[in-house]
Design an enzyme around this catalytic site. Structure first.
Site, PDB file in Angstrom:
ATOM      1  N   LYS A 156      10.487 -16.400  -9.770  1.00 47.30           N
ATOM      2  CA  LYS A 156       9.795 -15.393 -10.572  1.00 47.30           C
ATOM      3  C   LYS A 156       8.713 -16.309 -11.375  1.00 47.30           C
ATOM      4  O   LYS A 156       9.085 -17.145 -12.259  1.00 47.30           O
ATOM      5  CB  LYS A 156      10.719 -14.407 -11.554  1.00 47.30           C
ATOM      6  CG  LYS A 156       9.969 -13.380 -12.152  1.00 47.30           C
ATOM      7  CD  LYS A 156      10.905 -12.659 -12.798  1.00 47.30           C
ATOM      8  CE  LYS A 156       9.786 -11.622 -13.803  1.00 47.30           C
ATOM      9  NZ  LYS A 156      10.718 -11.172 -14.930  1.00 47.30           N
ATOM     10  N   LYS A 158     -11.176  -3.940  18.655  1.00 45.48           N
ATOM     11  CA  LYS A 158      -9.841  -4.249  18.876  1.00 45.48           C
ATOM     12  C   LYS A 158      -9.619  -3.842  20.477  1.00 45.48           C
ATOM     13  O   LYS A 158      -8.236  -4.065  20.809  1.00 45.48           O
ATOM     14  CB  LYS A 158      -8.867  -3.633  18.024  1.00 45.48           C
ATOM     15  CG  LYS A 158      -9.212  -3.999  16.628  1.00 45.48           C
ATOM     16  CD  LYS A 158      -8.065  -3.519  15.652  1.00 45.48           C
ATOM     17  CE  LYS A 158      -8.731  -3.776  14.155  1.00 45.48           C
ATOM     18  NZ  LYS A 158      -7.627  -3.570  13.046  1.00 45.48           N
ATOM     19  N   LYS A 205     -13.556   0.277  15.452  1.00 41.29           N
ATOM     20  CA  LYS A 205     -12.265  -0.568  15.502  1.00 41.29           C
ATOM     21  C   LYS A 205     -11.859  -0.552  16.994  1.00 41.29           C
ATOM     22  O   LYS A 205     -10.992  -1.248  17.718  1.00 41.29           O
ATOM     23  CB  LYS A 205     -11.432  -0.083  14.630  1.00 41.29           C
ATOM     24  CG  LYS A 205     -11.556  -0.615  13.054  1.00 41.29           C
ATOM     25  CD  LYS A 205     -10.530   0.342  12.346  1.00 41.29           C
ATOM     26  CE  LYS A 205     -11.019  -0.060  10.689  1.00 41.29           C
ATOM     27  NZ  LYS A 205     -10.390   0.667   9.686  1.00 41.29           N
ATOM     28  N   ASN A 242       0.730  -1.198  -0.106  1.00 36.80           N
ATOM     29  CA  ASN A 242       0.012  -0.056  -0.154  1.00 36.80           C
ATOM     30  C   ASN A 242       0.982   1.064  -0.147  1.00 36.80           C
ATOM     31  O   ASN A 242       1.863   1.148   0.136  1.00 36.80           O
ATOM     32  CB  ASN A 242      -0.954   0.131   1.263  1.00 36.80           C
ATOM     33  CG  ASN A 242      -0.239  -0.079   2.489  1.00 36.80           C
ATOM     34  OD1 ASN A 242       0.638   0.686   2.923  1.00 36.80           O
ATOM     35  ND2 ASN A 242      -0.198  -1.265   3.206  1.00 36.80           N
ATOM     36  N   PHE A 252      -4.795   3.090  14.631  1.00 34.05           N
ATOM     37  CA  PHE A 252      -5.205   4.236  13.728  1.00 34.05           C
ATOM     38  C   PHE A 252      -6.189   3.440  12.604  1.00 34.05           C
ATOM     39  O   PHE A 252      -6.253   2.524  12.532  1.00 34.05           O
ATOM     40  CB  PHE A 252      -3.998   4.224  12.512  1.00 34.05           C
ATOM     41  CG  PHE A 252      -3.117   5.433  13.268  1.00 34.05           C
ATOM     42  CD1 PHE A 252      -2.070   5.389  14.209  1.00 34.05           C
ATOM     43  CD2 PHE A 252      -2.866   6.718  12.544  1.00 34.05           C
ATOM     44  CE1 PHE A 252      -1.449   6.288  14.829  1.00 34.05           C
ATOM     45  CE2 PHE A 252      -2.103   7.855  13.128  1.00 34.05           C
ATOM     46  CZ  PHE A 252      -1.162   7.531  14.342  1.00 34.05           C
TER      47      PHE A 252
HETATM   48  N1  CTP Z   1      -3.729  -3.436  11.949  1.00 29.92           N
HETATM   49  C1  CTP Z   1      -2.976  -4.521  12.691  1.00 29.92           C
HETATM   50  N2  CTP Z   1      -2.770  -5.864  11.991  1.00 29.92           N
HETATM   51  C2  CTP Z   1      -3.633  -6.083  10.662  1.00 29.92           C
HETATM   52  C3  CTP Z   1      -4.432  -4.863  10.009  1.00 29.92           C
HETATM   53  C4  CTP Z   1      -4.267  -3.763  10.929  1.00 29.92           C
HETATM   54  O1  CTP Z   1      -2.506  -4.360  13.718  1.00 29.92           O
HETATM   55  N3  CTP Z   1      -3.186  -7.166   9.966  1.00 29.92           N
HETATM   56  C5  CTP Z   1      -3.938  -2.394  12.785  1.00 29.92           C
HETATM   57  C6  CTP Z   1      -3.235  -0.930  11.835  1.00 29.92           C
HETATM   58  O2  CTP Z   1      -1.856  -0.823  12.283  1.00 29.92           O
HETATM   59  C7  CTP Z   1      -4.169   0.101  12.587  1.00 29.92           C
HETATM   60  C8  CTP Z   1      -5.527  -0.695  13.025  1.00 29.92           C
HETATM   61  O3  CTP Z   1      -5.138  -1.825  12.822  1.00 29.92           O
HETATM   62  O4  CTP Z   1      -3.655   0.521  13.762  1.00 29.92           O
HETATM   63  C9  CTP Z   1      -6.564  -0.468  11.859  1.00 29.92           C
HETATM   64  O5  CTP Z   1      -6.355  -0.654  10.671  1.00 29.92           O
HETATM   65  P1  CTP Z   1      -7.142  -0.416   9.260  1.00 29.92           P
HETATM   66  O6  CTP Z   1      -6.377  -0.800   8.041  1.00 29.92           O
HETATM   67  O7  CTP Z   1      -7.658   0.947   9.276  1.00 29.92           O
HETATM   68  O8  CTP Z   1      -8.421  -1.436   9.665  1.00 29.92           O
HETATM   69  P2  CTP Z   1      -8.470  -2.926   9.757  1.00 29.92           P
HETATM   70  O9  CTP Z   1      -8.580  -3.284  11.166  1.00 29.92           O
HETATM   71  O10 CTP Z   1      -7.505  -3.573   8.593  1.00 29.92           O
HETATM   72  O11 CTP Z   1     -10.039  -3.022   8.925  1.00 29.92           O
HETATM   73  P3  CTP Z   1     -10.643  -2.548   7.483  1.00 29.92           P
HETATM   74  O12 CTP Z   1      -9.444  -2.827   6.500  1.00 29.92           O
HETATM   75  O13 CTP Z   1     -11.561  -3.454   7.102  1.00 29.92           O
HETATM   76  O14 CTP Z   1     -10.998  -1.272   7.478  1.00 29.92           O
END
Ligand code: CTP
Length: 410
Positions: A295, A347, A343, A216, A329
């Site tokens: 590859k 969490k 969230k 990303n 975040f």
């Molecule tokens: N995060 C994490 N581990 C993952 C995915 C996310 O610890 N495998 C943490 C990120 O670092 C962030 C938080 O979870 O602090 C929220 O991440 P975000 O991408 O906004 O949300 P997701 O929980 O992944 O949900 P979605 O993608 O469905 O919005």
């Protein structure tokens, strides 16, 4: 006045810049400009030899004319130059510091405006040596630097590289950025002294084959800004970073990881004794179910890649009932508050920082960010667009309050 980072981080601070006679004196001009841009009130004391490299007019033009070179020549009966210059300071920076001025400081000599001003200082002093590498290795210089350190002065070590005398070695003045960072460190309140803070930053990469991966656009800026700000406030910082182009911050324990699984394993281990965990990383939610060892050739490529979910590091930390502040975040494109609240609860977080990631001035890659901060006690703060460095300070203010509210000490 707005600094280069868009934020007057030194506003309200009185700084003395002492410049001694090294070729690196020209770099002190840029340093002075950065200090005033950052909002500091700066006065400059220049040795006569430094004036051979840069004229006092140059310094005067950048700091409202408060420049002292020779208090006898410049004496105007209204005060005593070196005493006036040393009064009411928050910090003094001697950059560049020659072997000569370092020796004078070590011996307590005051035979010109700069050395006399330094004798009268009562504020924190930062000394950035610059000289030829053989001079820097000289036992007398080494000893004098040790004396300064023993007296509580902060030495900003010179860099190794090309020197003005045509050789290569250690003795080049530290970068202006490094001197600014050290100054900010010295001036920062130490409200997180001794608190172990773990921060994650950047993206993760989930490989499809050795040359292709899912990732990303995260650049790591928000996490790095948080790690640096926590360090400046006295915390013991552990930074776990995915691949970024940012320079490793000094003074932090640094772990470079690539995949979500690697990040999970380092975080789970290092979070054990952390009192604060801030998950600013954009962890990939998916990874290919299988990774090709070689590859994948174009003609052998399948039309789809089967994915599986990665472990949610933050959610796993939330399940662990350790005494710590957990900050997440939320990267959102819509229904920001609702999604962030979900969230926060699912969490088991203490606080969540939600960003709108489809704006160009906030979220991934931007210098600035706009956020909604929500804590588990119902506190809510809608933060306007601001530099990530400033937002990181606000987040840490909230963390500091939560630590106090929950009675968590280092
Ligand atoms: N995060 C994490 N581990 C993952 C995915 C996310 O610890 N495998 C943490 C990120 O670092 C962030 C938080 O979870 O602090 C929220 O991440 P975000 O991408 O906004 O949300 P997701 O929980 O992944 O949900 P979605 O993608 O469905 O919005």
């Amino acid at each position: 006045m707005i600094g280069r980072a868009g934020w007057t981080m030194l506003a309200g601070n009185n700084i003395m810049l002492g410049v001694s006679g090294s070729i690196a004196a020209y770099k002190a001009v840029e340093l002075l400009r950065r200090m005033t841009e950052a909002g500091a009130d700066v006065r400059v004391v220049v040795t006569k030899n430094a004036c051979r490299f840069v004229t006092p007019i140059t310094f005067g033009a950048l700091c409202d004319g408060q420049v002292l070179v020779d208090e006898f020549e410049d004496w105007d009966r209204s005060g005593i130059g070196h005493i006036d210059m040393s009064r009411g300071l928050d910090a003094a920076v001697i950059a560049p510091a020659t072997a000569n001025i370092i020796g004078k400081i070590a011996c307590g000599i005051g035979d010109d405006a700069l050395s006399s001003t330094i004798l009268a200082l009562e504020c924190p002093v930062l000394v950035a040596p610059a000289m030829n590498d053989r001079m820097f290795r000289n036992p007398a210089v080494r000893r004098n630097i040790d004396v300064l350190r023993e007296r509580g002065m902060r030495i900003i070590e010179p860099e190794t590289g090309a020197l003005a005398c045509g050789t290569e070695g250690r003795g080049r003045l530290a970068s202006v950025q490094r001197i600014m960072d050290e100054l900010l460190y010295v001036l920062s309140p130490k409200d997180l002294a001794g608190v172990r803070v773990l921060v994650t930053a950047g993206p993760t990469r989930e490989h499809i084959d050795p040359v292709r991966f899912i990732s990303n656009p995260s650049t790591g800026r928000m996490g790095y800004a948080l790690a640096e700000a926590a360090r400046d406030r006295g915390a013991d910082v552990i930074l776990v970073s995915g691949p970024t182009h940012l320079a490793r911050p000094w003074g932090v324990e640094f772990h470079l990881v690539v995949t979500a699984e690697e990040m999970r394993s380092v975080v789970m281990e290092r979070a054990q004794d952390a009192k604060v965990v801030i998950m600013a990383a954009a962890v990939s939610d998916f990874r290919p179910r299988t990774v090709s060892g070689g590859k994948i050739k174009k003609d052998a490529a399948q039309r789809s890649i089967e994915l599986e979910q990665t472990a949610d590091i933050l959610a796993d930390l939330g399940k662990d009932k350790a005494e710590r502040i957990l900050v997440g975040f939320a990267a959102e494109t819509e229904s920001i508050k609702e999604n962030a609240m979900k969230k926060l609860k699912s969490k088991s977080l203490d606080m969540i920082v939600a960003n709108e990631v489809n704006r160009t001035d906030a979220g991934f890659g931007a210098e600035t960010n706009k956020a909604l901060i929500i804590d588990r006690f119902g506190g809510e703060m809608d933060v306007p667009l601001m530099p990530k460095k400033k937002l990181s300070q606000l987040i840490l203010d909230k963390v500091s309050q939560l630590l106090e509210r929950q009675g968590i000490s280092p």
